[in-house]
Scaffold this motif. Structure first.
Motif, PDB file in Angstrom:
ATOM      1  N   PRO A 120       1.872  44.913  66.044  1.00 58.90           N
ATOM      2  CA  PRO A 120       1.146  44.833  64.763  1.00 58.90           C
ATOM      3  C   PRO A 120       1.865  43.921  63.773  1.00 58.90           C
ATOM      4  CG  PRO A 120       1.236  47.103  65.533  1.00 58.90           C
ATOM      5  CD  PRO A 120       2.134  46.317  66.434  1.00 58.90           C
ATOM      6  N   ASN A 121       1.131  42.942  63.246  1.00 55.71           N
ATOM      7  CA  ASN A 121       1.718  41.952  62.337  1.00 55.71           C
ATOM      8  C   ASN A 121       1.706  42.401  60.884  1.00 55.71           C
ATOM      9  OD1 ASN A 121       2.818  39.357  61.745  1.00 55.71           O
ATOM     10  ND2 ASN A 121       0.806  38.706  61.015  1.00 55.71           N
ATOM     11  N   GLU A 122       0.793  43.331  60.543  1.00 55.42           N
ATOM     12  CA  GLU A 122       0.684  43.874  59.185  1.00 55.42           C
ATOM     13  C   GLU A 122       0.556  42.772  58.130  1.00 55.42           C
ATOM     14  OE1 GLU A 122       3.234  47.490  58.608  1.00 55.42           O
ATOM     15  OE2 GLU A 122       4.161  46.707  60.452  1.00 55.42           O
ATOM     16  N   SER A 123      -0.277  41.787  58.461  1.00 57.50           N
ATOM     17  CA  SER A 123      -0.568  40.658  57.559  1.00 57.50           C
ATOM     18  C   SER A 123       0.694  39.906  57.148  1.00 57.50           C
ATOM     19  CB  SER A 123      -1.312  41.141  56.307  1.00 57.50           C
ATOM     20  OG  SER A 123      -2.534  41.756  56.663  1.00 57.50           O
ATOM     21  N   GLY A 124       1.676  39.881  58.035  1.00 55.64           N
ATOM     22  CA  GLY A 124       2.889  39.119  57.776  1.00 55.64           C
ATOM     23  C   GLY A 124       3.904  39.800  56.886  1.00 55.64           C
ATOM     24  N   ALA A 125       3.797  41.112  56.711  1.00 51.89           N
ATOM     25  CA  ALA A 125       4.754  41.842  55.873  1.00 51.89           C
ATOM     26  C   ALA A 125       6.177  41.660  56.405  1.00 51.89           C
ATOM     27  CB  ALA A 125       4.400  43.327  55.833  1.00 51.89           C
ATOM     28  N   ASP A 147       8.667  43.700  56.546  1.00 50.57           N
ATOM     29  CA  ASP A 147       9.158  44.813  57.364  1.00 50.57           C
ATOM     30  C   ASP A 147       8.141  45.221  58.438  1.00 50.57           C
ATOM     31  OD1 ASP A 147       7.236  45.853  55.680  1.00 50.57           O
ATOM     32  OD2 ASP A 147       8.323  47.712  55.265  1.00 50.57           O
ATOM     33  N   SER A 148       7.355  44.280  58.902  1.00 53.34           N
ATOM     34  CA  SER A 148       6.279  44.574  59.855  1.00 53.34           C
ATOM     35  C   SER A 148       6.833  45.008  61.202  1.00 53.34           C
ATOM     36  CB  SER A 148       5.400  43.339  60.056  1.00 53.34           C
ATOM     37  OG  SER A 148       6.119  42.325  60.744  1.00 53.34           O
ATOM     38  N   ASN A 149       5.975  45.689  61.970  1.00 47.29           N
ATOM     39  CA  ASN A 149       6.309  46.029  63.347  1.00 47.29           C
ATOM     40  C   ASN A 149       6.679  44.770  64.140  1.00 47.29           C
ATOM     41  OD1 ASN A 149       3.974  48.788  64.005  1.00 47.29           O
ATOM     42  ND2 ASN A 149       6.029  48.805  63.173  1.00 47.29           N
ATOM     43  N   TYR A 150       5.952  43.693  63.894  1.00 42.97           N
ATOM     44  CA  TYR A 150       6.208  42.446  64.629  1.00 42.97           C
ATOM     45  C   TYR A 150       7.628  41.950  64.405  1.00 42.97           C
ATOM     46  CZ  TYR A 150       6.304  37.449  65.602  1.00 42.97           C
ATOM     47  OH  TYR A 150       6.672  36.203  66.054  1.00 42.97           O
ATOM     48  N   ASN A 151       8.066  41.895  63.154  1.00 42.42           N
ATOM     49  CA  ASN A 151       9.423  41.408  62.865  1.00 42.42           C
ATOM     50  C   ASN A 151      10.481  42.313  63.483  1.00 42.42           C
ATOM     51  OD1 ASN A 151       8.673  39.097  61.467  1.00 42.42           O
ATOM     52  ND2 ASN A 151       8.537  40.153  59.505  1.00 42.42           N
ATOM     53  N   ALA A 152      10.247  43.620  63.436  1.00 43.54           N
ATOM     54  CA  ALA A 152      11.186  44.557  64.063  1.00 43.54           C
ATOM     55  C   ALA A 152      11.208  44.361  65.576  1.00 43.54           C
ATOM     56  CB  ALA A 152      10.805  45.999  63.715  1.00 43.54           C
ATOM     57  N   ALA A 153      10.035  44.087  66.153  1.00 37.96           N
ATOM     58  CA  ALA A 153       9.948  43.869  67.604  1.00 37.96           C
ATOM     59  C   ALA A 153      10.690  42.598  68.013  1.00 37.96           C
ATOM     60  CB  ALA A 153       8.488  43.787  68.025  1.00 37.96           C
ATOM     61  N   VAL A 154      10.539  41.545  67.223  1.00 36.21           N
ATOM     62  CA  VAL A 154      11.233  40.280  67.510  1.00 36.21           C
ATOM     63  C   VAL A 154      12.744  40.479  67.474  1.00 36.21           C
ATOM     64  CG1 VAL A 154      11.707  37.962  66.627  1.00 36.21           C
ATOM     65  CG2 VAL A 154       9.353  38.788  66.740  1.00 36.21           C
ATOM     66  N   LYS A 155      13.221  41.208  66.481  1.00 37.17           N
ATOM     67  CA  LYS A 155      14.659  41.467  66.363  1.00 37.17           C
ATOM     68  C   LYS A 155      15.172  42.260  67.566  1.00 37.17           C
ATOM     69  CE  LYS A 155      18.167  43.508  63.315  1.00 37.17           C
ATOM     70  NZ  LYS A 155      18.830  44.211  64.434  1.00 37.17           N
ATOM     71  N   THR A 156      14.437  43.308  67.961  1.00 37.05           N
ATOM     72  CA  THR A 156      14.854  44.114  69.101  1.00 37.05           C
ATOM     73  C   THR A 156      14.840  43.292  70.379  1.00 37.05           C
ATOM     74  OG1 THR A 156      13.961  46.101  68.066  1.00 37.05           O
ATOM     75  CG2 THR A 156      14.391  46.210  70.424  1.00 37.05           C
ATOM     76  N   ALA A 157      13.807  42.482  70.568  1.00 37.76           N
ATOM     77  CA  ALA A 157      13.714  41.641  71.757  1.00 37.76           C
ATOM     78  C   ALA A 157      14.920  40.707  71.859  1.00 37.76           C
ATOM     79  CB  ALA A 157      12.416  40.842  71.729  1.00 37.76           C
ATOM     80  N   LYS A 158      15.338  40.170  70.722  1.00 37.69           N
ATOM     81  CA  LYS A 158      16.511  39.291  70.696  1.00 37.69           C
ATOM     82  C   LYS A 158      17.778  40.071  71.015  1.00 37.69           C
ATOM     83  CE  LYS A 158      18.979  35.973  67.756  1.00 37.69           C
ATOM     84  NZ  LYS A 158      19.028  35.329  66.399  1.00 37.69           N
ATOM     85  N   ASP A 159      17.883  41.276  70.452  1.00 33.58           N
ATOM     86  CA  ASP A 159      19.078  42.102  70.653  1.00 33.58           C
ATOM     87  C   ASP A 159      19.281  42.473  72.120  1.00 33.58           C
ATOM     88  OD1 ASP A 159      19.621  41.997  67.972  1.00 33.58           O
ATOM     89  OD2 ASP A 159      18.825  43.995  67.518  1.00 33.58           O
ATOM     90  N   ILE A 160      18.175  42.785  72.823  1.00 32.55           N
ATOM     91  CA  ILE A 160      18.317  43.224  74.217  1.00 32.55           C
ATOM     92  C   ILE A 160      18.214  42.063  75.202  1.00 32.55           C
ATOM     93  CG2 ILE A 160      17.398  45.523  73.664  1.00 32.55           C
ATOM     94  CD1 ILE A 160      14.787  44.727  75.011  1.00 32.55           C
TER      95      ILE A 160
END
Length: 338
Positions: free
Chosen positions: A293-298, A300-313
């Protein structure tokens, strides 16, 4: 002598571990769950087959004990939540579980609506009654009705929606006795409850939170065997799987596609909890694409959190931001088949 000491120490550690597993703390702990292929879960009658797969993702949530609390402190993808962050005020564990299962049921309905509308297939509704989400302590319904009850008659009257039920009750006076006919665990029961004035509305009531209990009727028929999975977060992925079985074109394009997000009947995708754990689960299952979910580009969106986690792992999984069902279909339309 040394061997006896080692054995004794080991047995002591085992006993402590067993005891700690039964002693719960005032927290919930969530951790990565599973990524499940939706083909075996969602079945559209005479639906088209697919070369790849859509996958729902889950988190494992439960009351924390000493062991799981300690693990959550050590593992970056185990999260701790205080009870009031998970359960509503005065909500029992049973009521919480009922609410989660109802949210899953609602998400399935919204997914069906979204997919069948996109496929231009008519939708019909069958009303079954009123579904009790929770009962407020100390109110007239306390001890008589329970979360999960399905009320289908009031004073012998059947209604077309919860709005009609509310209007009927609003026309009564405090102290009036109302007879409810309801179903609980496949058994029909009746109970009489005196109305009391509700402080929050200034109108008479019995102290229950409720929603419509209705069934969607479509042709071809669709079944979703979600078993004991609760919550609304699989709604978006359900809609993709349903639509893919309804239409001849295979939108999986041969890929393993995971994702998450709530969905409403208009195809709008919403925020969910535990996105970090779901990224971990999808990566372990070999997903190649993940819709978040992009949440209109917020920020703290789910998308930004997902990108960070994907990079971390260090996953190679592509994270794709989506706000609507149509956006996801547009992305898949442009995706080159394997």
């Amino acid at each position: 002598m040394r061997n006896k000491y080692i054995i004794r120490s080991f047995m002591t550690a085992v006993i402590i571990l067993i005891i700690s597993s039964f002693y719960t703390l005032p927290y919930y702990v969530s951790k990565p769950g599973l990524a499940k292929e939706l083909g075996p879960i969602v079945q559209v009658e005479n639906g088209y087959e697919e070369a790849g797969s859509f996958m729902l993702t889950t988190v494992r949530m439960g009351k924390a004990n000493i062991y799981s609390y300690a693990m959550a402190k050590l593992n970056p993808y185990h999260e701790l939540y205080e009870i009031d962050e998970i359960r509503r005020e005065n909500e029992t564990v049973e009521e919480y579980n009922v609410r989660q299962l109802h949210l899953m049921s609602s998400s399935k309905q919204s997914a069906i609506e979204t997919a069948y509308k996109k496929a231009n297939i008519p939708i019909h509704y069958k009303y079954h009654g009123i579904f009790v989400l929770n009962v407020k302590p100390g109110m007239p319904a306390d001890g008589k009705l329970k979360a999960g009850d399905r009320i289908f008659k009031v004073d012998g009257n059947e209604f077309e929606s919860s709005d009609q039920f509310i209007k009927y009750i609003a026309g009564k006076n405090e102290g009036d006795v109302i007879e409810f006919t309801y179903e609980r665990q496949k058994k029909i029961n009746e109970t009489k409850i005196a109305l009391q004035m509700l402080q929050e509305t200034g109108k008479p009531g019995v102290g229950i939170s409720l929603v419509d209990d209705k069934e969607i009727e479509v042709n071809p028929n669709v079944t979703i065997n979600s078993e004991d999975i609760g919550g609304p977060s699989a709604g978006f992925m359900f809609s993709l799987e349903i639509y893919n079985q309804l239409v001849e074109e295979d939108y999986t394009r041969g890929y393993k596609i995971a994702g998450t997000g709530t969905i409403n009947s208009n195809g709008v995708i919403g925020r969910i909890g535990g996105i970090e754990q779901k990224i971990v689960a999808a990566d372990k299952a070999g997903a190649e694409i993940f819709f978040a979910p992009n949440e209109s580009g917020a920020q703290d969106s789910n998308y930004n959190a997902a990108v960070k986690t994907a990079k971390d792992i260090g996953t190679k999984m592509k994270i794709v931001p989506v706000d609507t069902f149509d956006e996801a279909i547009d992305y898949l339309n442009k995706l080159k088949s394997k």
